[in-house]
Design an enzyme around this catalytic site. Structure first.
Site, PDB file in Angstrom:
ATOM      1  N   ASP A  67       0.840  -1.185   0.000  1.00  0.00           N
ATOM      2  CA  ASP A  67       0.000   0.000   0.000  1.00  0.00           C
ATOM      3  C   ASP A  67       0.882   1.244   0.000  1.00  0.00           C
ATOM      4  OD1 ASP A  67      -2.425   1.416   0.266  1.00  0.00           O
ATOM      5  OD2 ASP A  67      -1.971   1.726   2.372  1.00  0.00           O
ATOM      6  N   THR A 100      -3.231   4.974  -4.008  1.00  0.00           N
ATOM      7  CA  THR A 100      -2.226   5.777  -3.326  1.00  0.00           C
ATOM      8  C   THR A 100      -0.862   5.641  -3.981  1.00  0.00           C
ATOM      9  OG1 THR A 100      -2.026   3.954  -1.785  1.00  0.00           O
ATOM     10  CG2 THR A 100      -3.355   5.805  -1.108  1.00  0.00           C
ATOM     11  N   THR A 101      -0.598   4.505  -4.570  1.00  0.00           N
ATOM     12  CA  THR A 101       0.676   4.345  -5.265  1.00  0.00           C
ATOM     13  C   THR A 101       0.611   5.050  -6.611  1.00  0.00           C
ATOM     14  OG1 THR A 101       0.747   2.150  -4.297  1.00  0.00           O
ATOM     15  CG2 THR A 101       2.408   2.651  -5.920  1.00  0.00           C
ATOM     16  N   ASP A 402      -8.801  -0.582   1.831  1.00  0.00           N
ATOM     17  CA  ASP A 402      -8.785  -0.048   0.466  1.00  0.00           C
ATOM     18  C   ASP A 402     -10.030  -0.494  -0.288  1.00  0.00           C
ATOM     19  OD1 ASP A 402      -6.434   1.083   1.002  1.00  0.00           O
ATOM     20  OD2 ASP A 402      -5.265   0.067  -0.552  1.00  0.00           O
TER      21      ASP A 402
END
Lengths: 534, 562
Positions: A67, A100-101, A402
């Site tokens: 994550d 998020t990445t 997520d």
């Protein structure tokens, strides 16, 4: 830039602050390089075949995760611009919960293009303005690609939750976790306000032991606690009447300091007797209302229960769960549809909650308390996450979070979009075409940025061990022929219609990725100095 | 060790000087002068700098400060990262001159003067904090040249004063006042707000925010009390999602089991202990001889609390807001009575709430009739982003409103708040003093032209100083152009030519990169801001120019410094 270059510098300043400021271009360059280093650090964890990172924190704790937000949070970067990228992933986490990445990798790529634009002599504000226009236009493109979604279409929701889970450690369990996440979110949606989901209504309880397979959605409440049965109380109660109490069943204690003066031997006996009577009185009152399960709030001032009171409670067959945190009280009362009781005098039947069954279940090496079959249950739900070790457990929780966020996004904004790099390539193509219609600086910058968007499919392919150049060029080709949903199928290692592969994600994730990344890059571009202050 | 020796040496040396002083009582004047020169007036580590050196030190320091913030000027100005050396190494990204300067470590006295004027500008008018420092810096730069030409600082000051007066008059003549016409006045306000915001982070959504700010300020109906405009920052969403809400929003939670929505609320705002009323004498304790007595005392304490709650409820309220914690027990009592109780509202929140609802802050509850209750039409729980907040609408004080800022990160939000605050300050000033000017370097060019003419008419060395003043004024449009990456020399000369016509609205159009008509582009500035910039910059320059000696006091012991 040429005109701004000739600014005289009074370098022999006496101010402390002026010693460590650098030349503006250097500062900008240093910022961009630092930020890109951060982006490169998480780049390999993008996509279903992305790798995980092991983070060893200073206190010896080890975390394995995929994550982006978690990796960056733990990285403890110091450089201010790099910090902004960390914040960027945090914002994405808050706004959409997933991607998020992606957002960091995208920002890194946009920064790379900005750097080449800057070195070509474009003024930073011109670059920044172009980026703003690009982000607005890109969102339009994404809207054009989006597929409307009906919340009753459970399959579609499960698919998008599965896409999010596929890139995680727990991907093999995605068939289990994805429907679970969907059910969890849908069960807390209030029909009166169908667009708002408060994820605080979904409680995640982690319990070591078992495998991720054993993760389950509990219609009711789960406490990661044991029933207090040291005195031999019941561990299972059917037709439970549950009271949430905020007072203590222990000898009285006043707020003002007190001491009991014992002057002779007989008094001691009397005091002990009185203490017993006092507690017995309370227990009787509780029993009188028909209550048979007590949830006792933790107290810092004195013992919430004593051995003696537990003994009496056990005698009257009341199941006791102690040490409930104060901040959990709201969730519990909402779920049980009852009211907390703060004083024994107020212990009335109308404040109790009802459930079919309260039982202690043993899972792995520990025990939990489950409350099921709650009457008039509030709109909350609990997910019990299991895992064979702490690392897997934590990662499973993060992945589930997520997935929950993904479903929440869909509830907020009921549109889906294809995954697998398809939206990025399509944006890149359409924006590239748009750049040709524009004139001047904007056109030049937007063309550059449009190419930068291709970083996502490139990285996806690279991480999957495919020949990225072949794949991306083919992808570009297919999009040029109008197949807007063509994307990289990582499993098959080729380009397919990604919608048919069920790889979909919420529109909100994609739009917030591009807008947030653009906003962050623009902010970094506008900085020309780092000043050390108090 | 070496230091001690030095000090001993110094003491011995001073003793000798003392003896010499006494002796010199009878000696002639020359000897007195000689002695004074050798006498140490100052402490060991204190230093002094005199004459040219002192002046040079202050010039350099002040100019360095001006240069530091110079690049943030104008719509295409850049931002700075402020990296804190304190705990947590917090990072702030800002474009606001006052914020940058406020947080600097500064050692140079002249630089401190500039920081102070920027602070004063911030307090007085709220905007132009960068301009004032840059103008002062430019005035000093020009002054330095004149000093090098052996013109006496006093002459320069005299010239500057004349020039400032003349510049101010020029502005006064050109200022427009649209107060009589509400529509045009509003459009003036919009323009000013947009101009202020265009150099900030809110640039892309400036119309949206200008409207927010203007609406908020017009609600105030002429008061400059910005207290009643509350700004709440909530991360998430984008800047465009920010909105203005009439009423008041409190970032707190409603107690468990209490009504979530109240119409026609009667609010009691209090600052009282709702945990326990303790005897506040240290060491007070009770001695009892049985458990039953302890239970009695506990019961009595509970009873006391119950009475207190009853007294509060007897005020005829249905909403109770306390600054301190409300424990579970009273919370339940309130819930039973159907009263909405909010605990732990911070000081700021309490005072504002009391102000906007028109109530008092109470701490005793014996006389219900003497306590003024607050009123509002509706209290309800609303959800902004992820968080639940309590919204009070239809409050007593009609001008109260709340601006909820949304943004992607805390950096963005903080900077947005600073920018919006600037805009609000300027607007509230403008509502009182409704004269407006055009922006984009137009006022500076107007002033510069007038000052130039004055220089031509003035005989004597002063005219050099006046001319220098005009140069310094022109530096502001130059910097705006430079920051935008434009050819400043070319633009300024065009602009000057344009301004030598009789009436012109020419200024720098940063967007198209040329000279444009400011009236058509809708770029306006408040007269009050420009005047404050002009006057305080001139005053600060004068103050620094007058300096011919800097005495640095001996620092205190190490441990006292930060």
């Amino acid at each position: 830039m040429a005109a701004t270059a000739a600014v005289p510098r009074a370098s022999s300043s006496k101010t402390e602050s002026y010693v460590d400021t650098k030349r503006r271009d250097d500062v900008r360059q240093a910022n961009i390089i630092a930020a890109r280093a951060v982006a490169d650090a998480v780049r390999t964890s993008l996509g279903p075949k992305g790798m995980d990172k092991m983070i060893a924190s200073a206190n010896g704790e080890v975390i394995i995760t995929n994550d982006g937000a978690t990796i960056l949070n733990k990285m403890e970067v110091i450089q201010p611009a790099a910090k902004m990228l960390v914040d960027l992933s945090r914002s994405q986490d808050a706004a959409a919960g997933d991607g998020t990445t992606t957002v960091v990798v995208l920002a890194g790529s946009l920064l790379k293009s900005s750097l080449s634009l800057l070195s070509a002599g474009v003024h930073p504000t011109a670059v920044s303005d172009a980026l703003h226009r690009l982000s607005i236009r890109a969102v339009d493109v994404l809207h054009g690609m989006a597929i409307p979604l009906d919340l009753s279409n459970r399959d579609a929701l499960v698919k998008s939750a599965a896409t999010s889970l596929n890139s995680k450690v727990v991907s093999q369990y995605s068939s289990l976790l994805a429907p679970l996440a969907v059910d969890a979110v849908l069960s807390v949606v209030d029909p009166a306000q169908p667009d708002i989901v408060d994820l605080r209504d979904v409680k995640i309880v982690k319990k070591l032991g078992g495998t991720v397979d054993d993760t389950e959605l509990v219609k009711g409440l789960v406490f990661d606690k044991k029933v207090s049965h040291s005195a031999g109380g019941p561990t299972r109660v059917e037709n439970a009447k549950i009271a949430v109490i905020q007072f203590q069943i222990s000898p009285p204690k006043t707020d003002i300091e007190q001491s009991i003066v014992v002057s002779d031997y007989t008094q001691m006996d009397r005091i002990l007797r009185e203490e017993r009577n006092y507690i017995l009185g309370m227990v009787k009152k509780i029993k009188a209302t028909g209550c048979n399960v007590l949830l006792i709030q933790k107290s810092i001032l004195r013992d919430a229960v004593t051995d003696l009171s537990l003994h009496y409670l056990a005698k009257v067959k009341i199941l006791v769960v102690k040490d409930v945190e104060r901040d959990e009280i709201e969730f519990i009362t909402k779920t049980l549809n009852c009211l907390p009781i703060a004083n024994i005098e107020h212990f009335r039947e109308d404040k109790l909650g009802f459930a079919n069954c309260v039982e202690e279940a043993s899972v792995g090496d520990g025990k939990i308390v489950k409350i099921t079959g709650i009457k008039d249950m509030g709109r909350t739900t609990t997910v019990l996450v299991r895992g064979s070790n702490q690392l897997v457990l934590d990662e499973a929780e993060r992945s589930l979070h997520d997935a929950l966020c993904v479903v929440r996004c869909l509830v907020n904004k009921k549109f889906l979009i294809a995954g697998g790099g398809a939206p990025e390539i399509e944006m890149s193509r359409q924006l590239g075409a748009w750049a040709k219609e524009l004139q001047g600086m904007d056109s030049y910058c937007i063309k550059e940025f449009a190419e930068a968007l291709e970083v996502i499919p490139y990285t996806l392919a690279e991480n999957a061990g495919l020949n990225s150049i072949v794949i991306v060029t083919e992808l570009r080709n297919r999009h040029a022929q109008g197949e807007i949903n063509a994307g990289i199928n990582v499993r098959k290692g080729q380009i397919t219609n990604i919608l048919e592969e069920n790889i979909v994600q919420p529109l909100l994730v994609s739009t917030s990725t591009i807008t947030l990344a653009a906003e962050c890059v623009r902010m970094i571009l506008k900085i020309d100095d780092i000043v050390t202050v108090r | 060790m070496g230091r001690n020796n030095d000090r001993d040496g110094a003491r011995r040396w001073r003793l000798a000087a003392d003896v010499e002083t006494r002796r010199s009582d009878k000696d002639d004047l020359v000897a007195v002068a000689e002695t004074i020169k050798n006498t140490r007036l100052l402490k060991d580590e204190a230093t002094e700098e005199k004459g040219d050196r002192a002046r040079m030190a202050s010039f350099v320091g002040a100019m360095a400060i001006a240069d530091l913030v110079k690049t943030t000027l104008g719509p295409k100005g850049m931002d700075k990262i402020l990296q804190s050396t304190g705990r947590g190494h917090n990072v702030t990204v800002t474009n606001d001159g006052a914020t940058i300067l406020k947080s600097l470590h500064i050692d140079n006295p002249a630089a401190k003067v500039l920081v102070d004027i920027s602070k004063v500008q911030d307090d007085e008018v709220g905007d132009g904090t960068t301009s004032v420092v840059v103008l002062a810096g430019e005035l000093l730069r020009e002054a330095e040249k004149l000093v090098n030409l052996k013109i006496h600082p006093m002459t320069i000051i005299a010239g500057y004063r004349m020039a400032a007066e003349c510049a101010r008059n020029a502005l006064l003549q050109k200022a427009k006042d649209n107060k009589q016409d509400p529509d045009r006045f509003r459009s003036d306000l919009m323009k000013i707000a947009m101009t202020t915001l265009s150099s900030k982070i809110l640039y892309q959504d400036k119309e949206h925010f200008a409207k927010l700010a203007v609406d908020a300020v017009l609600r105030l109906k002429g008061s400059t009390n910005l207290e009643s405009i509350q700004i709440i920052k909530k991360a998430g969403g984008s800047l465009k999602d920010s909105f203005l809400d009439e009423g008041f929003i409190l970032d707190k939670k409603i107690g468990i089991g209490q009504p979530k929505r109240i119409e026609n609320a009667k609010i009691l705002v209090a600052n009282t202990a709702m945990d326990t009323d303790k005897v506040k004498i240290y060491g007070a304790r009770v001695r009892v001889d049985s458990m039953a007595k302890v239970a009695e005392i506990e019961g009595a304490e509970k009873e006391k609390m119950r009475e207190k709650v009853q007294k509060i409820i007897n005020h005829g309220i249905n909403c109770f807001v306390n600054r301190q914690l409300i424990y579970n027990f009273p919370e339940e009592l309130f819930a039973d009575a159907g009263v909405l109780a909010i605990e732990h509202a911070d000081f700021d929140g309490i005072e504002r709430l009391a102000l906007v609802t028109g109530g008092d802050i109470a701490s005793t509850f014996d006389n219900p009739e003497s306590v003024k209750l607050g009123h509002c039409k509706l209290i309800e729980e609303i959800m902004i982003g992820e968080d639940k907040l309590i919204h009070f609408s239809g409050v007593e004080m009609g001008q109260a409103c709340t601006i909820v800022l949304r943004g992607s990160s805390s950096h963005v939000l903080d900077e947005a708040e600073r920018s919006l605050h600037d805009a609000l300050c300027v607007l509230s000033q403008t509502v009182n003093d409704s004269r407006v000017l055009l922006g984009g370097g137009w006022p500076e060019m107007v002033m510069s032209k007038e000052v130039d003419e004055l220089a031509r008419k003035t005989p004597g060395k002063k005219s050099h100083a006046i001319e220098a003043f005009s140069h310094a004024l022109q530096a502001i449009p130059t910097i705006i152009a430079e920051n935008a990456g434009l050819d400043s020399a070319e633009l300024i000369s065009q602009l000057r030519a344009e301004h030598h016509k009789d009436t012109t609205n020419a200024g720098i159009d940063v967007i198209s990169g040329g000279v444009g008509d400011m009236e058509n582009l809708g770029i306006s500035e408040a007269f009050k801001v420009k005047q404050a910039v002009l006057l305080s910059a001139t005053e600060a320059t004068e103050m620094i120019l007058r300096v011919d000696q800097i005495i640095t006091c001996a620092p205190r012991r190490r441990e006292d410094r930060m």
